[in-house]
Design a protein around this motif. Structure first.
Motif, PDB file in Angstrom:
ATOM      1  N   GLU A  59       5.402  -8.936  -6.387  1.00 42.02           N
ATOM      2  CA  GLU A  59       6.103  -7.786  -5.837  1.00 42.02           C
ATOM      3  C   GLU A  59       5.079  -6.717  -5.486  1.00 42.02           C
ATOM      4  O   GLU A  59       4.297  -6.275  -6.345  1.00 42.02           O
ATOM      5  N   PRO A 141       9.797  -4.924  -4.389  1.00 37.14           N
ATOM      6  CA  PRO A 141      10.628  -5.058  -5.593  1.00 37.14           C
ATOM      7  C   PRO A 141      12.096  -5.279  -5.244  1.00 37.14           C
ATOM      8  O   PRO A 141      12.665  -4.559  -4.420  1.00 37.14           O
ATOM      9  N   LYS A 169      10.940  -1.946 -12.904  1.00 29.77           N
ATOM     10  CA  LYS A 169      10.339  -2.039 -11.576  1.00 29.77           C
ATOM     11  C   LYS A 169       9.990  -0.653 -11.049  1.00 29.77           C
ATOM     12  O   LYS A 169      10.536   0.353 -11.504  1.00 29.77           O
TER      13      LYS A 169
END
Length: 309
Positions: A59, A141, A169
């Motif tokens: 990510e 993300p 995240k």
């Protein structure tokens, strides 16, 4: 007089000579200095493969010069060299083929990719001949919370649709909302319809409030978490119904019951009519089958009764 004229002419001559050295061109405006281009950050991701395939997810939040390094320990053949190359989203990247030597018990290839926008994200794979592959899935993300069932609301009410990014995240730079019109996603701008839409963004959460619902507001709504590298989406379905909608199953059952009862009553009525008709026919037949003497006796007994009266 001639001396004064000589002095005057010499002064005029000097003036003309000085004017020739004057720059009459308009100077161009000074150009502002160019903003320095910030170099991309660098990152390295290495994978050692001991089997035939492996998939690694990454990510990314910001643009980066990413070095992907693949190491394969090989198979039982242990060829001195094999052909290696790179793919993106299943298609071979041009000029990426090279001969990979078997060195220190392994094959190794690496490549630097500039990931600067959403178009550069995707599935990057290093391939060793046709025998082994390592895949790197590059993405922004992802929104983990996704609703499977639709949000149901009534005509005239307000509906609240929410999205949330997981705490583990990175926090998005901002949030956007979109509505699917059947062919593409249209971004919702509150300023265009302030009485119909309301967007509330708070760090990792966002809410879309749709006021004064109509059945036309039914459909798919997308929330977008915006990062420097790209935007990730999650969708929610909104279903707007009238107040009669929940009563439809009950009304259907009532109608079915009424039809069934009416059918039963009609059947019983027809059966009773048939029984009555069959009973009248049996009585008439019994009278016709009586002997003549019995008829006379019956008449005599009835005349006797009349006399007694």
């Amino acid at each position: 007089m001639s001396a004064s004229w000589k002095q005057l002419s010499s002064q005029i001559l000097l003036l003309l000579i000085s004017c020739r050295h004057i720059n009459t061109k308009t100077s161009s405006p000074t150009q502002p200095p160019l903003a320095p281009i910030t170099p991309l950050k660098t990152d390295v991701r290495s994978i050692v493969l001991k089997g035939e395939s492996h998939t690694e997810k990454m990510e990314l939040v910001n643009p980066v010069n990413l070095t992907l390094e693949c190491t394969w320990t090989g198979n039982q053949n242990k060829l001195p060299n094999i052909t290696g190359y790179w793919r993106k989203d299943g298609e071979e990247i041009q000029n990426s083929r090279l001969s990979v030597q078997f060195h220190n018990g392994q094959y190794n290839i690496q490549q630097v990719f500039s990931i600067v926008s959403e178009e550069n994200l995707g599935n990057y794979s290093c391939v060793f001949g046709n025998e082994a592959k390592i895949s790197f899935i590059l993405e922004a993300p992802q929104i983990g919370e996704e609703r499977d069932k639709p949000i149901i609301s009534y005509v005239g009410d307000s509906a609240v649709i929410t999205c949330k990014m997981d705490d583990a995240k990175p926090m998005p730079n901002t949030w956007n909302w979109y509505r699917y019109n059947g062919t593409e996603k249209e971004q919702i701008f509150v300023a265009a319809e302030p009485h119909h839409y309301e967007i509330i963004n708070k760090e990792r959460k966002t809410r879309l409030v749709v006021h004064n619902l109509t059945e036309a507001d039914s459909g798919l709504y997308y929330c977008g978490a915006v990062y420097a590298i790209g935007t990730t989406m999650s969708h929610v379905e909104l279903k707007v119904i009238t107040f009669m909608e929940p009563l439809k199953p009950f009304i259907t059952i009532v109608v079915e019951v009424v039809v069934l009862v009416a059918a039963i009553l009609l059947y019983e009525r027809s059966q009773s009519k048939k029984k009555a008709t069959a009973g009248d026919g049996t009585t008439a037949d019994q009278k016709n089958m009586l002997p003549q003497g019995d008829d006379n006796a019956t008449e005599g007994s009835s005349s006797m009764r009349q006399r007694k009266v």
